[in-house]
Design an enzyme around this catalytic site. Structure first.
Site, PDB file in Angstrom:
ATOM      1  N   LYS A  13     -16.286 -34.460   4.808  1.00  0.00           N
ATOM      2  CA  LYS A  13     -14.891 -33.782   5.509  1.00  0.00           C
ATOM      3  C   LYS A  13     -15.505 -33.271   6.949  1.00  0.00           C
ATOM      4  O   LYS A  13     -14.996 -33.255   7.616  1.00  0.00           O
ATOM      5  CB  LYS A  13     -14.421 -32.628   4.782  1.00  0.00           C
ATOM      6  CG  LYS A  13     -13.749 -33.393   3.629  1.00  0.00           C
ATOM      7  CD  LYS A  13     -12.822 -32.545   2.916  1.00  0.00           C
ATOM      8  CE  LYS A  13     -13.623 -31.234   2.319  1.00  0.00           C
ATOM      9  NZ  LYS A  13     -14.419 -31.595   1.140  1.00  0.00           N
ATOM     10  N   ARG A  88      -7.392 -25.061  -0.962  1.00  0.00           N
ATOM     11  CA  ARG A  88      -8.112 -25.365  -2.217  1.00  0.00           C
ATOM     12  C   ARG A  88      -7.421 -25.226  -3.348  1.00  0.00           C
ATOM     13  O   ARG A  88      -7.897 -25.692  -4.617  1.00  0.00           O
ATOM     14  CB  ARG A  88      -9.551 -24.629  -2.181  1.00  0.00           C
ATOM     15  CG  ARG A  88     -10.719 -25.561  -1.769  1.00  0.00           C
ATOM     16  CD  ARG A  88     -11.715 -25.028  -2.223  1.00  0.00           C
ATOM     17  NE  ARG A  88     -13.081 -25.586  -2.083  1.00  0.00           N
ATOM     18  CZ  ARG A  88     -13.763 -25.756  -0.853  1.00  0.00           C
ATOM     19  NH1 ARG A  88     -13.451 -25.593   0.118  1.00  0.00           N
ATOM     20  NH2 ARG A  88     -15.000 -25.927  -0.969  1.00  0.00           N
ATOM     21  N   ARG A 122     -27.907 -33.241   1.093  1.00  0.00           N
ATOM     22  CA  ARG A 122     -27.723 -32.501   2.414  1.00  0.00           C
ATOM     23  C   ARG A 122     -28.415 -31.371   2.873  1.00  0.00           C
ATOM     24  O   ARG A 122     -28.935 -30.764   2.125  1.00  0.00           O
ATOM     25  CB  ARG A 122     -26.147 -32.194   1.994  1.00  0.00           C
ATOM     26  CG  ARG A 122     -25.491 -31.183   3.282  1.00  0.00           C
ATOM     27  CD  ARG A 122     -23.818 -31.288   3.158  1.00  0.00           C
ATOM     28  NE  ARG A 122     -23.513 -30.323   2.324  1.00  0.00           N
ATOM     29  CZ  ARG A 122     -21.977 -30.110   2.002  1.00  0.00           C
ATOM     30  NH1 ARG A 122     -21.228 -30.733   2.723  1.00  0.00           N
ATOM     31  NH2 ARG A 122     -21.838 -29.218   1.241  1.00  0.00           N
ATOM     32  N   ARG A 152     -28.468 -25.709   1.428  1.00  0.00           N
ATOM     33  CA  ARG A 152     -27.774 -24.422   0.995  1.00  0.00           C
ATOM     34  C   ARG A 152     -27.817 -24.533  -0.526  1.00  0.00           C
ATOM     35  O   ARG A 152     -27.859 -25.376  -1.175  1.00  0.00           O
ATOM     36  CB  ARG A 152     -26.294 -24.737   1.460  1.00  0.00           C
ATOM     37  CG  ARG A 152     -25.661 -24.608   3.001  1.00  0.00           C
ATOM     38  CD  ARG A 152     -24.643 -25.390   3.037  1.00  0.00           C
ATOM     39  NE  ARG A 152     -23.651 -25.124   2.228  1.00  0.00           N
ATOM     40  CZ  ARG A 152     -22.162 -25.799   2.046  1.00  0.00           C
ATOM     41  NH1 ARG A 152     -22.124 -26.385   3.318  1.00  0.00           N
ATOM     42  NH2 ARG A 152     -21.468 -25.742   1.283  1.00  0.00           N
ATOM     43  N   ARG A 163     -19.037 -27.098  -8.842  1.00  0.00           N
ATOM     44  CA  ARG A 163     -18.271 -27.280  -7.629  1.00  0.00           C
ATOM     45  C   ARG A 163     -17.393 -28.336  -7.945  1.00  0.00           C
ATOM     46  O   ARG A 163     -16.253 -28.530  -7.541  1.00  0.00           O
ATOM     47  CB  ARG A 163     -19.089 -27.473  -6.420  1.00  0.00           C
ATOM     48  CG  ARG A 163     -19.537 -26.184  -5.776  1.00  0.00           C
ATOM     49  CD  ARG A 163     -20.581 -26.261  -4.891  1.00  0.00           C
ATOM     50  NE  ARG A 163     -20.252 -26.794  -3.675  1.00  0.00           N
ATOM     51  CZ  ARG A 163     -20.733 -27.410  -2.789  1.00  0.00           C
ATOM     52  NH1 ARG A 163     -22.113 -27.999  -3.112  1.00  0.00           N
ATOM     53  NH2 ARG A 163     -20.180 -28.026  -1.732  1.00  0.00           N
TER      54      ARG A 163
HETATM   55  P1  ADP Z   1     -17.966 -27.959   0.420  1.00  0.00           P
HETATM   56  O1  ADP Z   1     -19.457 -28.202   0.989  1.00  0.00           O
HETATM   57  O2  ADP Z   1     -17.724 -27.989  -1.011  1.00  0.00           O
HETATM   58  O3  ADP Z   1     -16.862 -28.358   1.174  1.00  0.00           O
HETATM   59  P2  ADP Z   1     -17.530 -25.534   1.528  1.00  0.00           P
HETATM   60  O4  ADP Z   1     -18.632 -25.208   2.616  1.00  0.00           O
HETATM   61  O5  ADP Z   1     -16.358 -25.957   2.012  1.00  0.00           O
HETATM   62  O6  ADP Z   1     -18.034 -26.346   0.728  1.00  0.00           O
HETATM   63  O7  ADP Z   1     -17.251 -23.935   0.928  1.00  0.00           O
HETATM   64  C1  ADP Z   1     -18.463 -23.418   0.078  1.00  0.00           C
HETATM   65  C2  ADP Z   1     -17.862 -22.163  -0.608  1.00  0.00           C
HETATM   66  O8  ADP Z   1     -16.994 -21.506  -0.191  1.00  0.00           O
HETATM   67  C3  ADP Z   1     -16.991 -22.863  -1.903  1.00  0.00           C
HETATM   68  O9  ADP Z   1     -17.853 -23.573  -2.962  1.00  0.00           O
HETATM   69  C4  ADP Z   1     -16.097 -21.724  -2.277  1.00  0.00           C
HETATM   70  O10 ADP Z   1     -16.879 -20.853  -2.991  1.00  0.00           O
HETATM   71  C5  ADP Z   1     -15.938 -20.779  -0.743  1.00  0.00           C
HETATM   72  N1  ADP Z   1     -14.650 -21.353  -0.285  1.00  0.00           N
HETATM   73  C6  ADP Z   1     -14.541 -22.291   0.884  1.00  0.00           C
HETATM   74  N2  ADP Z   1     -13.259 -22.672   1.114  1.00  0.00           N
HETATM   75  C7  ADP Z   1     -12.654 -22.062   0.162  1.00  0.00           C
HETATM   76  C8  ADP Z   1     -11.170 -21.722  -0.312  1.00  0.00           C
HETATM   77  N3  ADP Z   1     -10.323 -22.429   0.337  1.00  0.00           N
HETATM   78  N4  ADP Z   1     -10.916 -21.049  -1.250  1.00  0.00           N
HETATM   79  C9  ADP Z   1     -11.624 -20.550  -2.133  1.00  0.00           C
HETATM   80  N5  ADP Z   1     -13.034 -20.616  -1.854  1.00  0.00           N
HETATM   81  C10 ADP Z   1     -13.316 -21.330  -0.902  1.00  0.00           C
END
Ligand code: ADP
Ligand code: ZN
Length: 208
Positions: A13, A88, A122, A152, A163
């Site tokens: 994304k 989310r 990643r 990360r 996740r």
């Molecule tokens: P991904 O690589 O899964 O897209 P993100 O970088 O978007 O992960 O998010 C990392 C973490 O931040 C998530 O695992 C969650 O803990 C938190 N997070 C991100 N966006 C949200 C959201 N909209 N609601 C709740 N927690 C979030």
């Protein structure tokens, strides 16, 4: 143009968002990036968010919605934005409806099997946020700013499984929630192949 990017973790994304930003001039709002910035501080909120992120769980809706609200209110969002990683949960989506009217939802889709492999590969630049895949980028430093790339904590195998479960249980229901608004694209190919149909779609999209 107000866009939501939907899709399980590891479905590129972020990469797609950056291409949309480059062509359409709307900023990417990544709640993951916003939270990663927050946890660098040593506030009680930072400690709480850090623990949640490390487990792969979700930050509480109230906290998340507040942060998105503040971000959307900024000047650079007046012509639109790309929400990457938000909403989310259904509750977040309902709150978003009160803040802003979305034009489209892009669902980034890919067969489940490749997800874990991709996420484990990643690598992220801790300095500028650029994302690389160790599968096709063999250097250990960032092309743009030379910082040493990191994996990360939440891209480590233990967390990835959690996740994905969190996505299935909390976020996947949003696909039905948005129904006809959803434009689905496969990210099984290269980033360019993923972007092509999205670009055409957005060029023809009527914006409210
Ligand atoms: P991904 O690589 O899964 O897209 P993100 O970088 O978007 O992960 O998010 C990392 C973490 O931040 C998530 O695992 C969650 O803990 C938190 N997070 C991100 N966006 C949200 C959201 N909209 N609601 C709740 N927690 C979030
Ligand atoms: Zn960098």
């Amino acid at each position: 143009m107000k866009i939501i990017l939907l899709g399980a973790p590891g479905r590129r994304k972020g990469t797609l968002a950056k291409k949309i930003t480059a062509d359409f001039g709307v900023p990417q709002i990544s709640t993951g990036d916003l939270f990663r910035a927050i946890v660098k501080d040593s506030t009680p909120l930072a400690e709480k968010v850090k623990a949640i992120m490390e487990s792969g769980g979700l930050v509480p809706d109230e906290v998340t919605v507040e942060i998105v609200k503040e971000r959307i209110a900024k000047d650079d969002c007046k012509n639109g934005f790309i929400l990457d990683g938000f909403p989310r949960t259904i509750a977040q989506a309902k709150e978003l409806e009160k803040i802003s009217q979305i034009d489209t939802v892009i669902l980034v889709d890919v067969p489940n099997e490749t997800i874990i492999e991709r996420l484990s590969a990643r690598r992220t630049c801790p300095n500028c946020g650029e994302i690389y895949s160790a599968l096709d980028y063999k250097e250990t430093t960032c092309k743009k700013c030379s910082a040493t790339l990191i994996q990360r904590d939440d891209d480590k195998p233990e967390t990835i499984k959690n996740r994905l479960e969190v996505y299935e249980n909390n976020t996947a229901p949003l696909i039905n929630f948005y129904g006809d608004m959803v434009f689905k694209v496969s990210s099984a190919g290269s980033p360019e192949e993923t972007y092509r149909p999205v670009k055409t779609f957005l060029e023809n999209l009527e914006v409210k």
